[in-house]
Design an enzyme around this catalytic site. Sequence first.
Site, mmCIF file in Angstrom:
data_model
loop_
_atom_site.group_PDB
_atom_site.id
_atom_site.type_symbol
_atom_site.label_atom_id
_atom_site.label_comp_id
_atom_site.label_asym_id
_atom_site.label_seq_id
_atom_site.Cartn_x
_atom_site.Cartn_y
_atom_site.Cartn_z
ATOM 1 C CD GLU A 181 -59.034 44.817 36.928
ATOM 2 O OE1 GLU A 181 -58.467 45.310 37.925
ATOM 3 O OE2 GLU A 181 -58.431 44.136 36.068
ATOM 4 C CG ASP B 40 -52.646 42.306 39.757
ATOM 5 O OD1 ASP B 40 -53.081 42.338 40.925
ATOM 6 O OD2 ASP B 40 -52.749 41.316 39.023
#
Length: 351
Positions: A64, A235
């Site tokens: 990410e 998450d």
Amino acid sequence: MTRAPDLNLVPFVSVDHMMKLVLTIGTERFLTELAGYIEDDFKRWESFDKTARVASHSLDGVIELMPTSDGALYGFKYVNGHPKNIKDGRQTVTAFGVLADVGTGYPVLMTEMTILTALRTAAMSAVAAKYLAPKGSDTMAIIGNGAQSEFQAMAFKAILGIKKLRLYDIDPVATDKCARNLAGAGFEITKCKTSQDAVEGAQIITTVTADKQYATILTDNMVGTGVHINAVGGDCPGKTELHKDILTRSDIFVEYPPQTRIEGEIQQLPADYPVIELWEVMVGKTQGRREPSQITLFDSVGFAIEDFSALRYVRDKLKATGLYVDLDLLADPDEPRDLFGMLLRHQAVMA
């Protein structure tokens, strides 16, 4: 126009420097000061560019980028999440970050963020609990005793005064590790045999497990009234820790709804299910904990503004500590338009 010297050099904080920085400042002071930076930035939430993190998912994990800017500074973090790494002796999460000057586009800091992410995640959890947890809380259950657990404990001690820990992990070795690392830190520690045992008597329940799957770490019958749940482990898409019925009994507080609805516990709920943005509680636009029987849930997934705060904090500490090296990162020709000439002149030096 006077040209600034050493434009090619960018301060770089290595893993060694980061560890020395934390230990020089002191872990609890570091967490407390970092929490202050996070709180300050959340209180000016509306001044930031905001976007859900840019994620590249695979069967093994996710990579990410987490960018944001307040108009003066730009920051981003590169971070991965690969739960299977632990089987190979690798970290499940690694990261680095960059802070840059918006006016020039030049980086002003590059730093490791594996350790720093653990610190900022813990500091963020404690900031949320400051507004949401029952007043006078002194006992926290930590379910999942991996790499993040000690940081969570230290942040809650430093910022909320937590004194008692009830630890549980499906791997007793992890619980032993956590208890050993926190020995002498001022906690009363109980190693529990089940998650049900761990939540007994705890006003704050932290779930911070690593498996990338839908899981039920907490069931509805385990959660009594009046507690605060700090849900850290869920998450990413397809990864949760709490039974859906807990969510519907709780007032749910989030960082950035468009991201949390994809990655957090609330991915189990309809897309329009009501949640409360934490920054609105901090600035007094809405209430956090209203009554003793209320169940509050911080659906934590981590947001770029928290990393921005961490980068700002580290940058502000460098001058006094000197815990960095100058990295020759940027091409800096004497004449900005003659980048190729710079290459030719270097060829001559090499010869």
